[in-house]
Scaffold this motif. Structure first.
Motif, short mmCIF file in Angstrom:
data_model
loop_
_atom_site.label_atom_id
_atom_site.label_comp_id
_atom_site.label_asym_id
_atom_site.label_seq_id
_atom_site.Cartn_x
_atom_site.Cartn_y
_atom_site.Cartn_z
N LEU A 27 51.32 49.31 40.97
CA LEU A 27 51.58 48.26 41.95
C LEU A 27 50.43 47.28 42.12
O LEU A 27 50.61 46.08 42.08
CB LEU A 27 51.90 48.92 43.30
CG LEU A 27 53.18 48.44 43.97
CD1 LEU A 27 54.34 48.44 43.01
CD2 LEU A 27 53.48 49.30 45.18
N GLU A 28 49.22 47.84 42.29
CA GLU A 28 48.09 46.98 42.62
C GLU A 28 47.71 46.01 41.48
O GLU A 28 47.59 44.81 41.72
CB GLU A 28 46.89 47.81 43.04
CG GLU A 28 45.87 46.97 43.76
CD GLU A 28 45.37 47.68 45.00
OE1 GLU A 28 44.23 47.45 45.34
OE2 GLU A 28 46.12 48.46 45.59
N ALA A 80 47.46 40.62 39.42
CA ALA A 80 47.76 39.67 38.35
C ALA A 80 48.59 38.51 38.88
O ALA A 80 48.37 37.35 38.52
CB ALA A 80 48.50 40.39 37.22
N ALA A 81 49.54 38.84 39.77
CA ALA A 81 50.40 37.80 40.34
C ALA A 81 49.61 36.80 41.16
O ALA A 81 49.79 35.59 41.04
CB ALA A 81 51.49 38.45 41.19
N THR A 82 48.69 37.31 42.00
CA THR A 82 47.91 36.39 42.83
C THR A 82 46.97 35.55 41.98
O THR A 82 46.74 34.38 42.25
CB THR A 82 47.10 37.13 43.92
OG1 THR A 82 46.48 38.25 43.31
CG2 THR A 82 47.97 37.58 45.07
N GLU A 83 46.43 36.18 40.93
CA GLU A 83 45.53 35.42 40.06
C GLU A 83 46.28 34.29 39.35
O GLU A 83 45.75 33.20 39.15
CB GLU A 83 44.89 36.36 39.03
CG GLU A 83 43.60 36.97 39.54
CD GLU A 83 43.13 38.12 38.68
OE1 GLU A 83 43.52 38.18 37.50
OE2 GLU A 83 42.36 38.95 39.20
#
Lengths: 603, 81
Positions: A591-592, A597-600
């Motif tokens: 999950l983390e 990766a998504a926020t980056e």
């Protein structure tokens, strides 16, 4: 005269306190053992002196709740007895210099003096005393060296001299002092240091730590079972005669007989199923709870004094981060495996409200105490070994999901892990014996009344018919959602008072393996026992306790309902186990990084 | 060149020794580190780091201090070559 024992955490204040007053207090090898203060008196040369053991602090500008208490208490003392770890003079002097500014009489105990020799540290005590202008006495809390000198010095303590250094130059002053009085010589790496380093090795550390924990728990279970058997046969051989005599005396039936003896079969007394205060109550206390709790504390006491726990905190830091905590929270959780009460009490060492709340909730909900664990394992293991694994994985899954939920909903900050990792110290046998004696006395005082009272209470409910009514009311939930028979309500009610007794009460209900599994999970999750609830209320306050209780209820109903649904429809136990393991891996490992990766990507 | 060898405690290698040249972050963070002996001028050695941005154990004098990864990024050291 009131003397306050002050100093950094884990410098041996409590050991000095014990030696001065003769009062037993808990000591161990990690910072923050004393969260409440203890006070005792010492009679020395015709004078009575009150000694207070203050929780350890690093400075007079405290953050954690325990430190706040300490800082407030310092103001009330007549003499400050500053306990200093001689092997870490520099850091300890930071507090000493701050204490000297208060302007009260101070005496310094240069503790762990015996350890300086093999660590290659030489300290010029007279010079240190001359520079600071206060009496400095080398001591060893472990052996008692220097304690009588210390008592003399306390009796004649003089006002600390005025200091003329500025606060911002404090470290410079400390550096100057340490340079003058301390001499370090080279030393070799000892075997014990090699071992302690292995336990924080990135690869071997987790394996070794988990191995030790696994060995500890299976050892406790095996040995516990042996003791249990011995106690049961002793009970059947000797105690059952006493019971039968009392039973005859009471006329074999009636209100008092129901409460004290319960049901006696033709063949003798069934101590597990009779449900009387003197039969099941006494048996559960001595035959089941006592052996496991005793063994747990025996093993735990050793690991705690050795210095094992801070290293476990380092190893588990990454896992606890998933729940919005840091590694130190493993210590309350580990303590709670013996009994939840000391576990919740240890939450006080955490710095922020967020950490305290999350740790207390996760501990209260997902961690069963030792007696409960032993009973649960035995009961689910009887049917099918896979259910033992299933219980462990279910609790871990609940821990992960609940942790993730709490992390994203509880406001506030969790600071990064920052703690001293003390060296391994081989525990002394006397200290160990003292500790186990204290903990057992505590246990008898706190737990026994609940077991006996709980059984008396449930008998009254049964005789008066209230239990039937409650069973009817709770039927939709118990039968409909959890798939349990109506009789299980009895165990669930007693679970509010004592969890282990409740698990023992499931035995005569003849549940099938799925029902047993669902029932024990519900019992573990749904509500803390009365003793734990009391400390929860004290440590968290009313509002947070209500929140915690609501979380518990929601967790229990959804977990119990889902498990029942899953096992009674599509899932086999094995399938459920695999699903749970996948959920755990998803939460911990996948999950983390995906989120990160998504926020980056967004940025 | 000025500044070479300056690196955070989080990113230096295990076994490297260095002198702390700055502790970043707010006063609260600096104070927390300071009371455990990590402050400007301290010589420390990164003993070991747990996997996956796990905590670091640094030897400071006779002490071993476990420092969380995020916190360790605030500790800037000049590595001794």
């Amino acid at each position: 005269m009131r003397v306050l024992l002050t100093g950094n955490p884990n410098v041996g204040k409590s050991a000095i306190f014990s030696k001065l007053t003769g009062i037993d207090v808990t000591t161990s090898n990690y910072p923050g053992t004393t969260v409440e203060f203890f006070s005792g008196t010492m009679n020395w040369k015709g004078k009575t002196i009150e000694i207070v053991d203050v929780p350890g602090i690093y400075q007079l500008n405290p953050e954690a709740a325990a430190e706040k208490v300490a800082a407030q208490m310092i103001a009330t003392g007549d003499v400050l007895l500053n306990v200093v770890d001689a092997t870490n003079l520099e850091r300890n002097l930071n507090l000493t210099l701050q204490l000297m500014k208060i302007g009260k009489p101070i005496v310094m105990a240069l503790n762990m003096w015996d350890e300086t020799k093999h660590k290659g540290i030489q300290i010029d005590v007279d010079k240190l005393s001359a520079i600071l202008g206060i009496k400095v006495i080398p001591t060893s809390g472990r052996s008692g060296e220097g304690i009588s000198c210390l008592a003399d010095a306390v009796l004649n303590a003089k006002q600390a001299p005025e200091t003329n250094w500025m606060d911002k130059d404090r470290w410079k002053t400390i550096g100057f002092i340490v340079d003058k009085v301390q001499n370090l010589s080279g030393r070799k790496h000892t075997t014990i240091e090699y071992i302690q380093d292995l336990f924080v090795n990135p690869v071997l550390g987790p394996v070794l730590s988990c191995g030790v924990l696994y060995a500890a728990f299976t050892g406790i279970m095996r040995l516990g079972k042996l003791i249990e058997k011995t106690v049961l046969s002793a009970f059947e051989k000797y105690y059952s005669h006493v019971i039968l005599t009392i039973s005859k005396f009471l006329g074999g039936s009636g209100f008092l007989h129901e409460i004290l003896i319960g049901e006696t079969g033709a063949g003798g007394v069934d101590f597990e199923a009779a449900m009387g205060v003197l039969t099941t109550g006494v048996y559960v206390s001595f035959g089941i709870v006592l052996p496991y709790v005793f063994l747990f504390y025996l093993v735990f006491g050793f690991l705690e004094d050795l210095g094992f726990l801070p290293r476990v905190a380092v190893i588990f830091d990454r896992l606890l981060k998933k729940a919005g905590l840091h590694g130190f929270s493993i210590i309350p959780m580990f303590l709670a495996c013996g009994c939840n009460v000391p576990g919740i009490l240890a939450v006080r060492n955490l710095e922020t409200r967020r950490e305290r709340f999350i740790t207390a909730v996760l501990t209260g909900i997902t961690i069963p105490c030792m007696a409960q664990t032993a009973l649960v394992m035995r009961m689910v293991g009887e049917n099918d070994g896979i259910f033992v694994l299933l219980v462990i994985c279910t609790l871990l899954t609940v821990w992960c999901i609940l942790g993730l939920f709490l992390k994203s909903t509880v406001k506030g900050i969790t600071p990064s892990l920052l703690m001293e990792v003390p060296p391994y110290r081989l525990p002394g046998i006397n200290a160990q014996l003292k500790k186990i004696r204290m903990r057992m006395t505590c246990f008898f005082k706190d737990a026994m009344p609940y077991v006996l009272g709980g059984i008396a209470f449930i008998n009254v409910l049964r005789i008066t018919g209230i239990i039937k009514l409650m069973g009817k009311l709770a039927e939709p939930l118990i039968t409909g959602v959890f798939g349990l028979p109506q009789d299980a309500v009895l165990a669930l009610i007693i679970g509010i008072i004592r969890k282990d007794t409740a698990v023992a009460m499931l035995a005569p209900l003849n549940l099938n393996s799925t029902q047993t599994f669902v029932a024990v999970i519900i019992l573990i999750l749904y509500f803390p026992c009365t003793a734990t609830f009391t400390v929860l209320l004290r440590e968290l306050g009313a509002v947070d306790t209500i929140k915690a209780v609501l979380l518990m209820l929601v967790t229990t109903i959804s977990a119990g309902g889902l498990l029942n649904l899953a096992l009674s429809t599509v899932y086999t136990p094995r399938g459920l186990l695999i699903t749970e393991i996948l959920i755990i891996i998803l939460v911990i490992e996948i999950l983390e990084p995906v989120k990160r990766a998504a926020t980056e990507k967004k940025q | 060149m000025k500044g070479t060898g300056c690196i955070s405690l989080a990113s230096c290698k295990e076994g490297q020794t260095g002198k702390v040249i700055a502790v970043l972050g707010d006063k609260h963070v600096r104070e927390r580190l300071e009371v455990l002996g990590i402050r400007k001028g301290t010589v420390l050695m990164k003993k070991v780091q747990q996997m996956g941005q796990g905590p670091i154990i640094a030897a400071v004098g006779n002490l071993e201090i476990a420092v969380g990864f995020d916190l360790a990024r605030n500790v800037i050291i000049r590595v001794e070559v």
